[in-house]
Design a protein around this motif. Structure first.
Motif, short mmCIF file in Angstrom:
data_model
loop_
_atom_site.label_atom_id
_atom_site.label_comp_id
_atom_site.label_asym_id
_atom_site.label_seq_id
_atom_site.Cartn_x
_atom_site.Cartn_y
_atom_site.Cartn_z
N GLY A 245 0.79 -1.23 0.00
CA GLY A 245 0.00 0.00 0.00
C GLY A 245 0.81 1.27 0.00
N ARG A 246 2.13 1.16 -0.01
CA ARG A 246 2.95 2.38 0.02
C ARG A 246 2.76 3.23 -1.23
N LEU A 247 2.53 2.59 -2.35
CA LEU A 247 2.36 3.34 -3.59
C LEU A 247 1.08 4.17 -3.59
N ALA A 248 0.10 3.75 -2.78
CA ALA A 248 -1.16 4.49 -2.75
C ALA A 248 -1.02 5.80 -1.98
N ILE A 249 -0.05 5.86 -1.06
CA ILE A 249 0.12 7.06 -0.24
C ILE A 249 0.44 8.29 -1.09
N PRO A 250 1.42 8.23 -2.00
CA PRO A 250 1.68 9.42 -2.83
C PRO A 250 0.46 9.82 -3.67
N LEU A 251 -0.29 8.82 -4.15
CA LEU A 251 -1.48 9.14 -4.94
C LEU A 251 -2.52 9.87 -4.10
N VAL A 252 -2.71 9.42 -2.86
CA VAL A 252 -3.66 10.07 -1.96
C VAL A 252 -3.19 11.48 -1.62
N MET A 253 -1.88 11.64 -1.41
CA MET A 253 -1.34 12.97 -1.09
C MET A 253 -1.55 13.94 -2.24
N VAL A 254 -1.30 13.47 -3.44
CA VAL A 254 -1.52 14.33 -4.61
C VAL A 254 -3.00 14.69 -4.73
N ALA A 255 -3.88 13.70 -4.46
CA ALA A 255 -5.31 13.96 -4.54
C ALA A 255 -5.75 14.99 -3.50
N VAL A 256 -5.20 14.89 -2.28
CA VAL A 256 -5.55 15.84 -1.23
C VAL A 256 -5.11 17.25 -1.61
N VAL A 257 -3.88 17.39 -2.09
CA VAL A 257 -3.38 18.71 -2.49
C VAL A 257 -4.21 19.26 -3.65
N GLY A 258 -4.46 18.41 -4.66
CA GLY A 258 -5.23 18.86 -5.81
C GLY A 258 -6.65 19.27 -5.45
N ALA A 259 -7.32 18.45 -4.62
CA ALA A 259 -8.69 18.76 -4.22
C ALA A 259 -8.74 20.05 -3.39
N SER A 260 -7.76 20.23 -2.50
CA SER A 260 -7.74 21.43 -1.67
C SER A 260 -7.52 22.68 -2.52
N THR A 261 -6.61 22.58 -3.48
CA THR A 261 -6.34 23.73 -4.35
C THR A 261 -7.56 24.06 -5.21
N PHE A 262 -8.18 23.02 -5.76
CA PHE A 262 -9.37 23.24 -6.60
C PHE A 262 -10.50 23.86 -5.79
N TRP A 263 -10.71 23.34 -4.58
CA TRP A 263 -11.79 23.87 -3.74
C TRP A 263 -11.53 25.34 -3.42
#
Length: 415
Positions: A100-118
């Motif tokens: 599951g380590r590979l999913a962590i960077p994807l989740v981090m990118v999603a969090v940053v992207g969603a926060s910026t978009f919001w």
């Protein structure tokens, strides 16, 4: 805007850290689980218990305490219980500590992207830009109104849907004599914010002066639309006062300006209207000081008070009736109080500054009031259980009219 994005990044760092933190202890947690499973003796204990119960069952059968059929049924039930205990304990193999380590960077990118978009959709980045422009022009030695106007016009092209852009441009155009552009900016603002009375009133006023202080059909339409939503809108009332004054109708001008003063918050504008009232009074030959006192006393509420027929037998005719006006937030002492008796009901009274309890709290100081009427058998000003009362919210305070009265019915019992 760089400091803003730095601040957002600093706020995101704790969130990203919370995503990473569980992975730091993943290997230790897996080793503990592996050790636990390797030393788990639950199955052996279940088998040992099964053997003890089976031995006890066989001994009872040999002693003749149960027949063959009952023995077989109990033994079958015991075996079924063992199978259920062992089947439910079937374990899946543990995953590796790096799973599951590979999913962590994807989740981090999603969090940053969603926060910026919001933030881009709902944040105040555009308003911060407007504030930065204002500060830059003010701090620039060569800063001027023309420079500020040019910067704001450029920002209007980048933020055409930001109402604060047009609410800033409108007064700038008006002050620089660009009436057509001021009208366009105000209409753009109305298209975004809706046809609300303050904006419609400003548009009516602007078009009124553009038409050389004439009530053209377009201006009259805006005035009618505004007053239909807010009959006490001070900008429109001031406009109507000017028109009446220009046409020599000084009494109407005074009435309109008095109503405007009662509902206006800007002290400078209120002072200008009072000066207009003074001039109109001189034209009429009225003593300004006496008229001013009359105007102050005419601000209030006319109230008609009645008692519900179902409660008439609950009080005596000599019980006290307190008719009170309070501010909407309940932060001030009573603005006006009149005391009467039940025998006088129904009655109509006027709550104005003459009924004030304190010079610091008068009904003429507010635009809306809450009316509370209470019947007290004991005559005490403090509410007591068993008192009767009625109230009315959001009653407009203004010039007192003989034909307009708020109706309050005493129809409840205070508990």
């Amino acid at each position: 805007m760089t400091p803003l994005w730095i601040a957002i990044a600093l706020l995101l760092l704790p969130a990203l850290w919370l995503l990473i933190a569980p992975m730091r202890d993943a290997r230790t947690l897996r080793d503990k689980l592996d050790h636990f499973e390797a030393n788990d003796t639950a199955d052996e204990q279940n088998v040992a218990i099964f053997k003890r119960r089976l031995a006890s069952l066989e001994a009872a059968h040999e002693r003749g305490d149960m027949d063959e059929e009952r023995f077989k049924e109990d033994r079958l039930e015991l075996e079924r219980s063992l199978l259920e205990d062992t089947a439910s304990r079937t374990k899946r193999p543990l995953k590796t500590a790096t799973a599951g380590r590979l999913a962590i960077p994807l989740v981090m990118v999603a969090v940053v992207g969603a926060s910026t978009f919001w933030y881009q959709q709902n944040g105040a980045e555009g308003d911060l830009t407007l504030y930065a422009i204002q500060q830059e022009v003010q701090n620039d030695p060569d800063g001027s109104l023309v420079m500020y106007l040019e910067r704001m016009e450029a920002e209007a092209e980048r933020q055409p849907n930001n109402p604060n852009v047009w609410s800033s441009l409108f007064p700038l155009y008006r002050e620089t004599g660009q009436s057509d552009k001021a009208v366009d900016a105000l209409e753009r603002l109305i298209a975004i914010e809706g046809r609300i009375p303050p904006l419609l009133a400003q548009l009516a006023q602007l078009r009124f002066f553009m038409a050389e202080r004439e009530l053209t059909p377009e201006v009259q339409s805006l005035v009618d639309e505004t007053l239909a939503q807010d009959p006490r809108q001070p900008t429109v009332l001031g406009l109507l006062g000017i028109h009446a004054f220009d046409n020599g109708d000084y009494e109407t001008a005074i009435d309109r300006w008095r109503r405007a003063v009662a509902n206006i918050e800007d002290p400078e504008t209120a002072s200008s209207l009072r000066e207009g009232i003074r001039v109109a009074q001189e034209r009429l030959g009225v003593e300004p000081e006496a008229a001013a006192v009359e105007a102050a006393q005419s601000q209030g509420v006319r109230v008609t008070v009645s008692l519900d027929e179902a409660l008439m037998d609950n009080v005596s005719d000599d019980a006290s009736v307190f008719i009170t006006a309070r501010d909407m937030k309940g932060e001030l002492p009573p603005l006006a109080v009149i005391r009467a008796q039940v025998s006088e009901l129904p009655m109509t009274v006027v709550l104005d500054d003459n009924a004030a309890m304190s010079p610091q709290a008068q009904i003429s100081q507010v635009r809306e009031a809450r009316l509370v009427v209470r019947v007290s058998q004991s005559g005490q000003a403090t509410p007591q259980p068993g008192d009767l009362f009625g109230d009315l919210e959001s009653v407009s305070v203004g010039p007192i009219s003989e034909d307009d009265a708020a109706n309050v019915v005493i129809d409840r019992v205070f508990e």
